[in-house]
Design an enzyme around this catalytic site. Structure first.
Site, PDB file in Angstrom:
ATOM      1  N   PHE A 192      -8.724   3.903 -13.553  1.00 57.28           N
ATOM      2  CA  PHE A 192      -9.221   4.797 -14.607  1.00 57.28           C
ATOM      3  C   PHE A 192      -8.435   6.103 -14.692  1.00 57.28           C
ATOM      4  CE2 PHE A 192     -11.521   6.669 -11.000  1.00 57.28           C
ATOM      5  CZ  PHE A 192     -11.432   8.025 -11.292  1.00 57.28           C
TER       6      PHE A 192
ATOM      7  N   CYS B 123      -3.873   9.781  -7.445  1.00 52.24           N
ATOM      8  CA  CYS B 123      -3.511   9.146  -6.170  1.00 52.24           C
ATOM      9  C   CYS B 123      -2.503  10.013  -5.423  1.00 52.24           C
ATOM     10  CB  CYS B 123      -2.931   7.776  -6.412  1.00 52.24           C
ATOM     11  SG  CYS B 123      -1.421   7.859  -7.351  1.00 52.24           S
TER      12      CYS B 123
HETATM   13  P1  NAD Z   1     -10.622   0.447  -8.690  1.00 52.62           P
HETATM   14  O1  NAD Z   1      -9.965  -0.231  -7.556  1.00 52.62           O
HETATM   15  O2  NAD Z   1     -12.104   0.551  -8.695  1.00 52.62           O
HETATM   16  O3  NAD Z   1     -10.243  -0.306 -10.065  1.00 52.62           O
HETATM   17  C1  NAD Z   1      -8.916  -0.617 -10.393  1.00 52.62           C
HETATM   18  C2  NAD Z   1      -8.905  -1.845 -11.291  1.00 52.62           C
HETATM   19  O4  NAD Z   1      -9.456  -2.950 -10.576  1.00 52.62           O
HETATM   20  C3  NAD Z   1      -9.726  -1.687 -12.555  1.00 52.62           C
HETATM   21  O5  NAD Z   1      -9.034  -2.271 -13.623  1.00 52.62           O
HETATM   22  C4  NAD Z   1     -11.012  -2.433 -12.237  1.00 52.62           C
HETATM   23  O6  NAD Z   1     -11.601  -3.012 -13.385  1.00 52.62           O
HETATM   24  C5  NAD Z   1     -10.545  -3.512 -11.285  1.00 52.62           C
HETATM   25  N1  NAD Z   1     -11.593  -3.885 -10.313  1.00 52.62           N
HETATM   26  C6  NAD Z   1     -12.562  -3.073  -9.800  1.00 52.62           C
HETATM   27  N2  NAD Z   1     -13.312  -3.758  -8.921  1.00 52.62           N
HETATM   28  C7  NAD Z   1     -12.814  -5.007  -8.866  1.00 52.62           C
HETATM   29  C8  NAD Z   1     -13.176  -6.179  -8.123  1.00 52.62           C
HETATM   30  N3  NAD Z   1     -14.197  -6.182  -7.259  1.00 52.62           N
HETATM   31  N4  NAD Z   1     -12.437  -7.291  -8.302  1.00 52.62           N
HETATM   32  C9  NAD Z   1     -11.412  -7.308  -9.151  1.00 52.62           C
HETATM   33  N5  NAD Z   1     -11.022  -6.222  -9.892  1.00 52.62           N
HETATM   34  C10 NAD Z   1     -11.710  -5.086  -9.751  1.00 52.62           C
HETATM   35  O7  NAD Z   1      -9.942   1.887  -8.842  1.00 52.62           O
HETATM   36  P2  NAD Z   1     -10.352   3.083  -9.807  1.00 52.62           P
HETATM   37  O8  NAD Z   1     -11.626   3.684  -9.331  1.00 52.62           O
HETATM   38  O9  NAD Z   1     -10.265   2.660 -11.238  1.00 52.62           O
HETATM   39  O10 NAD Z   1      -9.143   4.091  -9.552  1.00 52.62           O
HETATM   40  C11 NAD Z   1      -9.094   4.982  -8.479  1.00 52.62           C
HETATM   41  C12 NAD Z   1      -8.293   4.418  -7.333  1.00 52.62           C
HETATM   42  O11 NAD Z   1      -6.982   4.074  -7.758  1.00 52.62           O
HETATM   43  C13 NAD Z   1      -8.095   5.419  -6.207  1.00 52.62           C
HETATM   44  O12 NAD Z   1      -8.276   4.757  -4.978  1.00 52.62           O
HETATM   45  C14 NAD Z   1      -6.661   5.874  -6.371  1.00 52.62           C
HETATM   46  O13 NAD Z   1      -6.043   6.346  -5.196  1.00 52.62           O
HETATM   47  C15 NAD Z   1      -6.037   4.614  -6.841  1.00 52.62           C
HETATM   48  N6  NAD Z   1      -4.768   4.878  -7.500  1.00 52.62           N
HETATM   49  C16 NAD Z   1      -3.645   4.587  -6.800  1.00 52.62           C
HETATM   50  C17 NAD Z   1      -2.412   4.856  -7.360  1.00 52.62           C
HETATM   51  C18 NAD Z   1      -1.158   4.557  -6.613  1.00 52.62           C
HETATM   52  O14 NAD Z   1      -0.110   4.653  -7.188  1.00 52.62           O
HETATM   53  N7  NAD Z   1      -1.205   4.184  -5.342  1.00 52.62           N
HETATM   54  C19 NAD Z   1      -2.327   5.417  -8.645  1.00 52.62           C
HETATM   55  C20 NAD Z   1      -3.509   5.687  -9.328  1.00 52.62           C
HETATM   56  C21 NAD Z   1      -4.736   5.416  -8.745  1.00 52.62           C
END
Ligand code: NAD
Length: 497
Positions: free
Chosen positions: A149, A281
């Site tokens: 998100f 992140c």
């Molecule tokens: P999230 O892991 O909850 O969701 C990411 C994606 O996975 C979304 O599209 C979501 O719909 C999907 N998803 C969620 N739960 C799932 C499940 N159980 N099974 C399959 N798919 C699922 O992450 P978020 O809350 O949207 O974003 C924040 C996180 O992203 C933080 O941990 C942040 O550090 C990380 N992030 C990392 C980077 C990087 O480059 N390392 C960059 C941006 C964000």
């Protein structure tokens, strides 16, 4: 109530599922739309579309692909304001920050415009008598991107511009929390002349992600999100024999050496810890104060955190917007409660943030600052993903390096110092993927590659830059000879002797 659909084969697509999810305006706390959550059948239909589009798109010359991307770049520039407002309205971050994130995505498009050059292979003449050898990079097929998100434009743009420039077709599964900006990017790609079916957006949750993972016609998965899901994606994509890169969570440290320029350090830390309400992140969530600099650092940070202007993202005077959802606000507040229980010193308490008139239901929280945080505390070990900065005291440089190297995550790290030797030793010994020297948020430019170490990235390739080109292509090496003279069979391994 507005309904947000999918974007498939160049058109809006309702999908067959009746499931929806609420999309909020974080500034007001109101539900602004319902987004359709795709079913397995919807995803399978989209994959079929993308598979079919690949037949022609993979044969389009790199220069023609590049021309479409140039038009796309112009369209993003012409529509920057609208795209930015979509980010602000569903994510909550402040306008200039949202615009900056769009620009960082645009830079990947600019890099991808150079695809004719990036795809040039290698050629060696006369590797043997009359034999030449060369390598080419070919597209993989249907690639999927699953994104978080916190950057609804930039993170998808780390992926799809290069994927399609390399000749793949792409299915984006953006976060269900802020799906509107990715959909608009799809429409702009169509306007730029991208053939239908080459880029598709499917909205959804776990069901759509699992469907992408198990569909045999998806060749590669790029994922960015939290670590538990990144690991799940990595394991399952591998199980279904796909290429995968899965970027996860982070806990980024900022080492403050006793010789650091404190004006620069504090200014850098404020932006890096509280910008985008800490929902980055690459946010700095731990400052490691070395030696006796801690008191001065905390005293200066305290004044700045207390002055933070928190408000709606569209208000030009706001420095920090609300969190993305009420649920996330509860999670961040919960971590502050935990920190207090664990015995860390809460110097500035963001929970005390006064409700804003007219925005009483918005998901706001003030900036928080903890001092005397220790490595055994949950607020140190876990990713909070909110505007909470922890100060850890370390007696010397080596203690700081050990602390960081022992942490689960290894996304970004910074050191503030005036000493070149400390910076050089730090760069060499630190087990983190992206390092800043007097740079608070060391996000690599589009022509370099982005990615962390340890449990911040599962897979072998970082995103964008040449790593992106490699991820979205397969290498083929050709060895060729044209018939000359007499042929005779040889039953030994061909060598140069
Ligand atoms: P999230 O892991 O909850 O969701 C990411 C994606 O996975 C979304 O599209 C979501 O719909 C999907 N998803 C969620 N739960 C799932 C499940 N159980 N099974 C399959 N798919 C699922 O992450 P978020 O809350 O949207 O974003 C924040 C996180 O992203 C933080 O941990 C942040 O550090 C990380 N992030 C990392 C980077 C990087 O480059 N390392 C960059 C941006 C964000």
């Amino acid at each position: 109530m507005k309904t947000i659909e999918h974007f498939v084969n160049g058109n809006s697509f309702l999908g067959s599922s009746k499931r929806t999810s609420d999309v909020f305006n974080p500034a007001t706390g109101e539900v602004s739309a319902k987004v359709n959550l795709a079913s397995k059948k919807d995803v399978d239909d989209v994959v079929a579309v993308a598979k079919n589009a690949f037949i022609k798109w993979s044969q389009v010359s790199p220069l023609q692909r590049s021309r479409i991307l140039f038009k796309f770049k112009n369209l993003i520039e012409q529509n920057t304001d609208e795209l930015t407002k979509l980010i602000v309205s569903e994510h909550g971050k402040v306008y200039d920050d949202a615009k900056g994130s769009l620009t960082r995505g645009l830079e990947v498009v600019e890099f991808a415009c150079g695809i004719p050059h990036l795809l040039k292979g290698e050629f060696t003449e006369n590797v043997g008598g009359g034999v030449d050898s060369w390598s080419i990079r070919q597209p993989l097929g249907v690639c999927a991107g699953i994104t978080p998100f916190n950057f609804p434009a930039m993170v998808p743009m780390w992926m799809f511009p290069l994927a399609i420039a390399c000749g793949n077709t792409f299915i984006l599964k953006p976060s269900e929390k802020d799906p509107s900006c990715p959909l608009m990017l799809g429409k702009l790609l169509k306007e730029a002349g991208l053939p239908d079916g080459v880029f598709n957006v499917v909205n959804g949750d776990k069901e759509s992600v699992d469907s992408l993972l198990s569909n045999p016609d998806v060749s590669a998965i790029s994922f960015v999100g939290s670590t538990p899901i990144a690991k799940y994606i990595y394991e399952n994509a591998a199980k279904f024999e796909k290429r995968v890169q899965a970027l996860g969570g982070a806990k980024n440290h900022c080492v403050v050496m006793p010789d650091a320029d404190l004006d620069q350090t504090v200014a850098g830390l404020m932006g890096a810890a509280y910008g985008s309400a800490g929902e980055r992140c690459m946010a700095q969530s731990v400052a490691v104060a070395i030696g006796d600099i801690g008191d001065e650092l905390v005293s200066r940070l305290t004044k700045e955190v207390q002055k933070l202007k928190v408000g709606p993202g569209m208000d030009k005077s706001s420095e920090m917007g609300p969190l993305v959802t009420g649920q996330h606000l509860e999670k961040v507040t919960g971590y502050i409660d935990i920190g207090v229980k664990e015995g860390a010193k809460l110097v500035v308490d963001g929970r005390k943030f006064q409700k804003l008139q007219g925005y009483e239901k918005g998901f706001y929280i003030g900036g928080s600052l903890f001092d005397h945080v220790t490595p055994n505390m949950r607020i140190y070990k876990e990713e909070i993903f909110g505007p909470v900065l922890s100060v850890v005291r370390a007696k010397d440089f080596n203690e700081a390096i050990n602390l960081i190297n022992n942490h689960e995550f290894g996304n970004g790290v910074s050191i503030f110092t005036r000493d070149g030797n400390s910076a050089r030793t730090f760069t060499s010994h630190i087990k983190v993927g992206m390092v800043g020297i007097n740079i608070p948020i060391p996000v690599p430019m589009a022509f370099h590659s982005f990615g962390g170490w340890k449990r911040s990235l599962f897979g072998d390739h970082h995103v964008h830059g040449m790593e992106g080109v490699r991820f979205y292509t397969k290498l083929k090496t050709v060895t060729s000879r044209w018939p000359t003279g007499k042929a005779s069979a040889s039953f030994t391994m061909p060598t140069m002797s």
